[in-house]
Design a protein around this motif. Structure first.
Motif, short mmCIF file in Angstrom:
data_model
loop_
_atom_site.label_atom_id
_atom_site.label_comp_id
_atom_site.label_asym_id
_atom_site.label_seq_id
_atom_site.Cartn_x
_atom_site.Cartn_y
_atom_site.Cartn_z
N LYS A 155 0.87 -1.29 0.16
CA LYS A 155 -0.02 -0.02 -0.06
C LYS A 155 0.73 1.12 0.13
O LYS A 155 1.60 1.43 0.81
CB LYS A 155 -0.88 -0.01 1.18
CG LYS A 155 -1.91 -1.03 1.52
CD LYS A 155 -2.92 -0.98 2.68
CE LYS A 155 -3.70 -2.20 2.40
NZ LYS A 155 -4.65 -2.32 3.74
N PRO A 156 0.74 2.16 -0.78
CA PRO A 156 1.31 3.50 -0.97
C PRO A 156 0.96 4.32 0.05
O PRO A 156 -0.08 4.14 0.76
CB PRO A 156 0.75 3.98 -2.19
CG PRO A 156 0.37 3.04 -3.16
CD PRO A 156 -0.29 2.05 -2.35
N ARG A 157 1.88 4.99 1.05
CA ARG A 157 1.75 5.77 1.96
C ARG A 157 0.68 6.94 1.43
O ARG A 157 -0.03 7.50 2.20
CB ARG A 157 3.04 6.37 2.42
CG ARG A 157 3.81 5.28 3.37
CD ARG A 157 5.20 5.73 3.88
NE ARG A 157 5.79 6.04 2.55
CZ ARG A 157 7.13 6.68 2.67
NH1 ARG A 157 7.75 6.70 3.72
NH2 ARG A 157 7.75 6.79 1.59
N ARG A 179 -5.40 4.67 2.67
CA ARG A 179 -4.19 5.51 2.95
C ARG A 179 -4.68 7.01 2.25
O ARG A 179 -5.48 7.15 1.45
CB ARG A 179 -2.91 5.05 2.36
CG ARG A 179 -2.48 3.75 2.96
CD ARG A 179 -1.98 3.71 4.44
NE ARG A 179 -1.73 2.63 4.88
CZ ARG A 179 -0.30 1.83 4.79
NH1 ARG A 179 0.41 2.32 3.68
NH2 ARG A 179 -0.15 0.69 5.24
N PRO A 180 -3.82 7.99 2.57
CA PRO A 180 -4.31 9.35 2.23
C PRO A 180 -4.04 9.42 0.59
O PRO A 180 -3.14 9.14 -0.01
CB PRO A 180 -3.13 10.28 2.68
CG PRO A 180 -2.80 9.63 4.09
CD PRO A 180 -3.08 8.30 3.55
N VAL A 181 -5.14 10.12 0.01
CA VAL A 181 -5.20 10.43 -1.39
C VAL A 181 -5.21 11.91 -1.61
O VAL A 181 -6.27 12.46 -1.13
CB VAL A 181 -6.23 9.49 -2.34
CG1 VAL A 181 -6.21 9.79 -3.69
CG2 VAL A 181 -6.08 8.12 -1.99
N GLY A 224 4.52 15.99 1.59
CA GLY A 224 5.45 15.24 1.41
C GLY A 224 5.55 14.36 0.17
O GLY A 224 4.39 14.53 -0.77
N ARG A 225 6.25 13.56 -0.33
CA ARG A 225 6.17 12.97 -1.72
C ARG A 225 5.09 11.98 -1.65
O ARG A 225 4.71 11.22 -0.87
CB ARG A 225 7.74 12.56 -1.95
CG ARG A 225 8.54 13.68 -2.38
CD ARG A 225 9.98 13.08 -2.73
NE ARG A 225 11.03 14.00 -2.75
CZ ARG A 225 12.17 13.99 -3.24
NH1 ARG A 225 12.68 12.57 -3.78
NH2 ARG A 225 13.26 14.60 -3.48
N LEU A 248 8.13 15.58 -6.94
CA LEU A 248 6.60 14.99 -6.09
C LEU A 248 6.91 13.48 -5.84
O LEU A 248 6.04 12.93 -4.95
CB LEU A 248 5.19 15.44 -6.64
CG LEU A 248 5.20 16.86 -6.85
CD1 LEU A 248 3.70 17.00 -7.57
CD2 LEU A 248 5.24 17.66 -5.62
N LEU A 249 7.48 12.68 -6.72
CA LEU A 249 7.82 11.30 -6.62
C LEU A 249 8.50 10.92 -5.69
O LEU A 249 9.68 11.22 -5.59
CB LEU A 249 7.93 10.81 -7.90
CG LEU A 249 7.84 9.40 -8.02
CD1 LEU A 249 6.62 8.72 -7.70
CD2 LEU A 249 8.50 8.61 -9.27
N ALA A 250 8.06 9.79 -4.50
CA ALA A 250 8.85 9.36 -3.61
C ALA A 250 9.90 8.37 -4.20
O ALA A 250 9.37 7.87 -5.31
CB ALA A 250 7.97 8.60 -2.49
#
Length: 304
Positions: A155-157, A179-181, A224-225, A248-250
């Motif tokens: 799952k992406p953060r 998770r936050p979108v 954050g990213r 913007l990409l982690a």
């Protein structure tokens, strides 16, 4: 499928019958030829043939539209029927023939199929009205496949959905990842529509909606990213977003690009390769390509 950003209170409709391949071609060509804020197209199965319906915000140039039909289906052009459309009827008319679309556990459907969704599926109810994205188009399906695949890997953060339209991709990410979108769109109507769709689909708690052109607003950097960035738009805007999107990409994150006709995919890929991203996977559905990119080296590309 219903594509474009349908005009509020469409006033005119064009309808024509054709075999499936030609019907899809007519719908795609007309969608590409008009401002998506003024015209929407639908192509769907009807008995032994297919039907194309085009919704206009104002009276169209019938001769021009017939010529577009003629390019794809010469024998169908003269049979195209034009009519005025009552404001109260156009949304209901656009939903005819739209069956639920299943991608993994996710099923995108209209209210008319609400009772047919199995309890073990993630039902996302989206009406074919006011904003792009019902799940029936190859671009949206490609993105949904990418989201479902991401859920299997982890799952992406944080997820970013650029050009959210109806919010279908943001809602799918929220329902699968919990998770936050962050979901943004340049069009205020789309933001209002997607926010309401998120509320109806019980995904409001995870999604923040933003009306913003491009990626320059500070809200994109505030939290954050992003581990997953989704952008289902068109080739031109996608290429323009490549450079501002990269910061913007982690690290190790994934970018999903769609809204690309198959011949356009390499042009989009070149813009993102210039930012240090690498192709992870390419999917082509009904002539529309979705690219999954990553900032780190991946295993050989799979095609599907």
């Amino acid at each position: 499928m219903l594509e474009g950003l349908p005009p509020n209170g469409a006033t005119h409709i064009m309808r024509v019958s054709a075999p499936e391949r030609e019907a899809r071609g007519i719908a795609d060509l007309i969608a590409e030829s008009f401002d998506p804020a003024e015209v929407a197209t639908a192509a769907f199965e009807e008995g032994e043939s297919w039907a194309v319906e085009v919704y206009f915000g104002e009276a169209p140039d019938e001769a021009n539209v017939r010529e577009l039909v003629r390019i794809v289906a010469p024998q169908a052009a003269d049979a195209a029927v034009f009519a005025t459309l009552d404001k109260k009827d156009w949304v209901a008319a656009s939903l005819e023939g739209l069956a639920p679309v299943a991608v993994g556990r996710v099923v995108v459907h209209g209210s008319h199929d609400r009772g047919r969704i199995a309890p073990n599926r993630i039902g996302i109810e989206i009406e074919a009205a006011l904003a792009f994205g019902t799940g029936h188009h190859g671009t949206t399906q490609g993105c949904l496949h990418a989201i479902v695949s991401q859920a299997k890997r982890g799952k992406p953060r944080r997820t970013l959905d650029v050009g959210t339209g109806t919010g279908v991709l943001a809602i799918a990410a929220a329902r699968l990842f919990h998770r936050p979108v962050l979901a943004s769109d340049i069009d205020r109507v789309a933001v209002v529509t997607s926010r309401e769709n998120a509320r109806l689909n019980k995904a409001s708690a995870e999604i923040t909606f933003l009306h913003a052109p491009g990626l320059g607003a500070r809200e994109f950097r505030r939290t954050g990213r992003f581990d997953l960035i989704l952008a289902n738009i068109l080739l031109g805007p996608l290429k323009g977003l490549a450079k501002p999107m990269r910061p913007l990409l982690a690290p190790g994150g994934t970018v999903v690009l769609s809204g690309l006709l198959a011949p356009q995919a390499m042009s989009a890929l070149a813009a993102y390769r210039a930012q240090g991203l690498r192709l992870k996977r390419k999917r082509t559905i009904e002539g529309w390509t979705t690219l999954e990119l990553s900032a780190r080296q991946q295993r050989p590309v799979r095609r599907g």
